[in-house]
Design a protein around this motif. Structure first.
Motif, PDB file in Angstrom:
ATOM      1  N   LYS A 167      46.589  46.095  54.574  1.00 26.65           N
ATOM      2  CA  LYS A 167      45.822  45.981  55.619  1.00 26.65           C
ATOM      3  C   LYS A 167      46.428  45.784  56.935  1.00 26.65           C
ATOM      4  O   LYS A 167      45.837  46.009  57.984  1.00 26.65           O
ATOM      5  CB  LYS A 167      45.072  44.428  55.269  1.00 26.65           C
ATOM      6  CG  LYS A 167      44.014  44.568  54.142  1.00 26.65           C
ATOM      7  CD  LYS A 167      43.496  43.488  53.673  1.00 26.65           C
ATOM      8  CE  LYS A 167      42.324  43.373  52.664  1.00 26.65           C
ATOM      9  NZ  LYS A 167      41.968  42.078  52.261  1.00 26.65           N
ATOM     10  N   ASN A 168      47.748  45.128  56.764  1.00 25.14           N
ATOM     11  CA  ASN A 168      48.744  44.822  58.055  1.00 25.14           C
ATOM     12  C   ASN A 168      48.686  46.300  58.556  1.00 25.14           C
ATOM     13  O   ASN A 168      48.791  46.264  59.807  1.00 25.14           O
ATOM     14  CB  ASN A 168      49.679  44.314  57.720  1.00 25.14           C
ATOM     15  CG  ASN A 168      49.445  42.470  57.372  1.00 25.14           C
ATOM     16  OD1 ASN A 168      48.196  42.027  57.655  1.00 25.14           O
ATOM     17  ND2 ASN A 168      50.333  41.831  56.574  1.00 25.14           N
ATOM     18  N   LEU A 169      49.321  47.029  57.780  1.00 22.66           N
ATOM     19  CA  LEU A 169      49.733  48.465  58.372  1.00 22.66           C
ATOM     20  C   LEU A 169      48.463  49.143  58.918  1.00 22.66           C
ATOM     21  O   LEU A 169      48.726  49.647  60.143  1.00 22.66           O
ATOM     22  CB  LEU A 169      50.217  49.125  57.124  1.00 22.66           C
ATOM     23  CG  LEU A 169      51.695  48.610  56.654  1.00 22.66           C
ATOM     24  CD1 LEU A 169      51.832  49.620  55.546  1.00 22.66           C
ATOM     25  CD2 LEU A 169      52.811  48.987  57.845  1.00 22.66           C
ATOM     26  N   ALA A 170      47.471  48.918  58.276  1.00 24.73           N
ATOM     27  CA  ALA A 170      46.162  49.689  59.031  1.00 24.73           C
ATOM     28  C   ALA A 170      45.985  49.176  60.314  1.00 24.73           C
ATOM     29  O   ALA A 170      45.672  49.680  61.317  1.00 24.73           O
ATOM     30  CB  ALA A 170      44.823  49.568  57.983  1.00 24.73           C
ATOM     31  N   ARG A 171      45.978  48.023  60.301  1.00 22.12           N
ATOM     32  CA  ARG A 171      45.654  47.106  61.400  1.00 22.12           C
ATOM     33  C   ARG A 171      46.448  47.272  62.642  1.00 22.12           C
ATOM     34  O   ARG A 171      46.183  47.746  63.796  1.00 22.12           O
ATOM     35  CB  ARG A 171      45.586  45.548  61.312  1.00 22.12           C
ATOM     36  CG  ARG A 171      45.238  44.808  62.604  1.00 22.12           C
ATOM     37  CD  ARG A 171      45.331  43.247  62.588  1.00 22.12           C
ATOM     38  NE  ARG A 171      46.455  42.737  61.604  1.00 22.12           N
ATOM     39  CZ  ARG A 171      47.736  42.662  62.190  1.00 22.12           C
ATOM     40  NH1 ARG A 171      47.810  42.815  63.416  1.00 22.12           N
ATOM     41  NH2 ARG A 171      48.753  42.236  61.522  1.00 22.12           N
ATOM     42  N   LEU A 172      47.697  47.688  62.280  1.00 18.55           N
ATOM     43  CA  LEU A 172      48.981  47.910  63.262  1.00 18.55           C
ATOM     44  C   LEU A 172      48.602  49.508  63.575  1.00 18.55           C
ATOM     45  O   LEU A 172      49.013  49.850  64.781  1.00 18.55           O
ATOM     46  CB  LEU A 172      50.234  47.735  62.607  1.00 18.55           C
ATOM     47  CG  LEU A 172      50.755  46.211  62.597  1.00 18.55           C
ATOM     48  CD1 LEU A 172      52.070  46.248  61.738  1.00 18.55           C
ATOM     49  CD2 LEU A 172      50.834  45.757  63.662  1.00 18.55           C
ATOM     50  N   ALA A 173      48.225  50.269  62.863  1.00 16.79           N
ATOM     51  CA  ALA A 173      48.038  51.732  63.237  1.00 16.79           C
ATOM     52  C   ALA A 173      46.895  51.642  64.146  1.00 16.79           C
ATOM     53  O   ALA A 173      47.061  52.426  64.994  1.00 16.79           O
ATOM     54  CB  ALA A 173      47.864  52.449  61.905  1.00 16.79           C
ATOM     55  N   GLN A 174      45.936  50.896  64.099  1.00 21.79           N
ATOM     56  CA  GLN A 174      44.610  51.162  64.845  1.00 21.79           C
ATOM     57  C   GLN A 174      45.184  50.643  66.031  1.00 21.79           C
ATOM     58  O   GLN A 174      44.633  51.098  66.967  1.00 21.79           O
ATOM     59  CB  GLN A 174      43.615  49.906  64.089  1.00 21.79           C
ATOM     60  CG  GLN A 174      42.415  50.257  64.903  1.00 21.79           C
ATOM     61  CD  GLN A 174      41.317  49.420  64.241  1.00 21.79           C
ATOM     62  OE1 GLN A 174      41.521  48.315  63.482  1.00 21.79           O
ATOM     63  NE2 GLN A 174      40.199  49.922  64.144  1.00 21.79           N
ATOM     64  N   ASP A 175      45.873  49.413  66.094  1.00 22.58           N
ATOM     65  CA  ASP A 175      46.318  48.802  67.392  1.00 22.58           C
ATOM     66  C   ASP A 175      47.254  49.687  68.299  1.00 22.58           C
ATOM     67  O   ASP A 175      46.935  50.047  69.291  1.00 22.58           O
ATOM     68  CB  ASP A 175      47.097  47.668  67.428  1.00 22.58           C
ATOM     69  CG  ASP A 175      46.267  46.346  66.771  1.00 22.58           C
ATOM     70  OD1 ASP A 175      45.064  46.405  66.796  1.00 22.58           O
ATOM     71  OD2 ASP A 175      46.922  45.231  66.469  1.00 22.58           O
ATOM     72  N   ASP A 176      48.141  50.640  67.537  1.00 20.11           N
ATOM     73  CA  ASP A 176      48.822  51.480  67.976  1.00 20.11           C
ATOM     74  C   ASP A 176      48.017  52.563  68.734  1.00 20.11           C
ATOM     75  O   ASP A 176      48.260  53.248  70.020  1.00 20.11           O
ATOM     76  CB  ASP A 176      49.821  52.057  67.013  1.00 20.11           C
ATOM     77  CG  ASP A 176      50.934  53.036  67.602  1.00 20.11           C
ATOM     78  OD1 ASP A 176      51.515  52.591  68.787  1.00 20.11           O
ATOM     79  OD2 ASP A 176      51.172  53.987  67.274  1.00 20.11           O
ATOM     80  N   GLN A 177      47.114  53.098  67.952  1.00 27.82           N
ATOM     81  CA  GLN A 177      46.084  54.084  68.454  1.00 27.82           C
ATOM     82  C   GLN A 177      45.222  53.694  69.960  1.00 27.82           C
ATOM     83  O   GLN A 177      45.045  54.495  70.692  1.00 27.82           O
ATOM     84  CB  GLN A 177      45.055  54.770  67.486  1.00 27.82           C
ATOM     85  CG  GLN A 177      45.637  55.577  66.348  1.00 27.82           C
ATOM     86  CD  GLN A 177      44.507  55.776  65.306  1.00 27.82           C
ATOM     87  OE1 GLN A 177      43.570  55.185  65.479  1.00 27.82           O
ATOM     88  NE2 GLN A 177      44.796  56.744  64.322  1.00 27.82           N
ATOM     89  N   ARG A 178      45.269  52.488  69.873  1.00 23.29           N
ATOM     90  CA  ARG A 178      44.337  52.095  71.034  1.00 23.29           C
ATOM     91  C   ARG A 178      45.443  51.868  72.414  1.00 23.29           C
ATOM     92  O   ARG A 178      44.881  51.130  73.294  1.00 23.29           O
ATOM     93  CB  ARG A 178      43.936  50.480  70.597  1.00 23.29           C
ATOM     94  CG  ARG A 178      42.728  50.761  69.778  1.00 23.29           C
ATOM     95  CD  ARG A 178      42.017  49.561  69.371  1.00 23.29           C
ATOM     96  NE  ARG A 178      40.702  49.693  68.486  1.00 23.29           N
ATOM     97  CZ  ARG A 178      40.397  48.808  67.749  1.00 23.29           C
ATOM     98  NH1 ARG A 178      40.879  47.505  67.857  1.00 23.29           N
ATOM     99  NH2 ARG A 178      39.442  48.948  66.868  1.00 23.29           N
ATOM    100  N   GLY A 179      46.868  51.988  71.737  1.00 26.69           N
ATOM    101  CA  GLY A 179      47.663  51.680  72.995  1.00 26.69           C
ATOM    102  C   GLY A 179      48.148  50.314  73.045  1.00 26.69           C
ATOM    103  O   GLY A 179      48.830  49.607  74.273  1.00 26.69           O
ATOM    104  N   GLY A 180      47.779  49.578  72.241  1.00 26.89           N
ATOM    105  CA  GLY A 180      48.273  48.184  72.074  1.00 26.89           C
ATOM    106  C   GLY A 180      49.805  47.929  71.546  1.00 26.89           C
ATOM    107  O   GLY A 180      50.009  46.750  70.821  1.00 26.89           O
ATOM    108  N   ARG A 181      50.867  48.715  71.633  1.00 29.03           N
ATOM    109  CA  ARG A 181      51.906  48.419  71.232  1.00 29.03           C
ATOM    110  C   ARG A 181      52.521  47.108  71.628  1.00 29.03           C
ATOM    111  O   ARG A 181      52.693  46.997  72.881  1.00 29.03           O
ATOM    112  CB  ARG A 181      52.863  49.739  71.438  1.00 29.03           C
ATOM    113  CG  ARG A 181      52.677  50.822  70.328  1.00 29.03           C
ATOM    114  CD  ARG A 181      53.698  51.780  70.867  1.00 29.03           C
ATOM    115  NE  ARG A 181      54.330  52.202  69.480  1.00 29.03           N
ATOM    116  CZ  ARG A 181      54.697  53.365  69.472  1.00 29.03           C
ATOM    117  NH1 ARG A 181      54.976  54.292  70.488  1.00 29.03           N
ATOM    118  NH2 ARG A 181      55.331  53.840  68.353  1.00 29.03           N
TER     119      ARG A 181
END
Length: 60
Positions: free
Chosen positions: A42-56
């Motif tokens: 779940k954490n990895l999926a959330r981080l991947a989603q944030d990364d795709q949105r440019g929220g690094r």
């Protein structure tokens, strides 16, 4: 990893058979448990989603 769950648990049992208490065994079993792995995914999926949105974090 799920296909190796039984093998992991058996290895943990063998590795901790001579321990004086169950703390190490319990910690190792918890680390390979389904809820722990589920939370990691779940954490990895959330981080991947944030990364795709440019929220690094830390960028910028």
């Amino acid at each position: 990893m799920t296909s190796y769950q039984g093998e992991l648990e058996e290895a943990i049992e063998i590795m901790t058979a001579n321990d004086e208490d169950e703390n190490r065994r319990n910690a190792m079993m918890k680390a390979v448990s389904l809820p722990a792995r589920s939370q990691i995914l779940k954490n990895l999926a959330r981080l991947a989603q944030d990364d795709q949105r440019g929220g690094r974090a830390g960028q910028g």
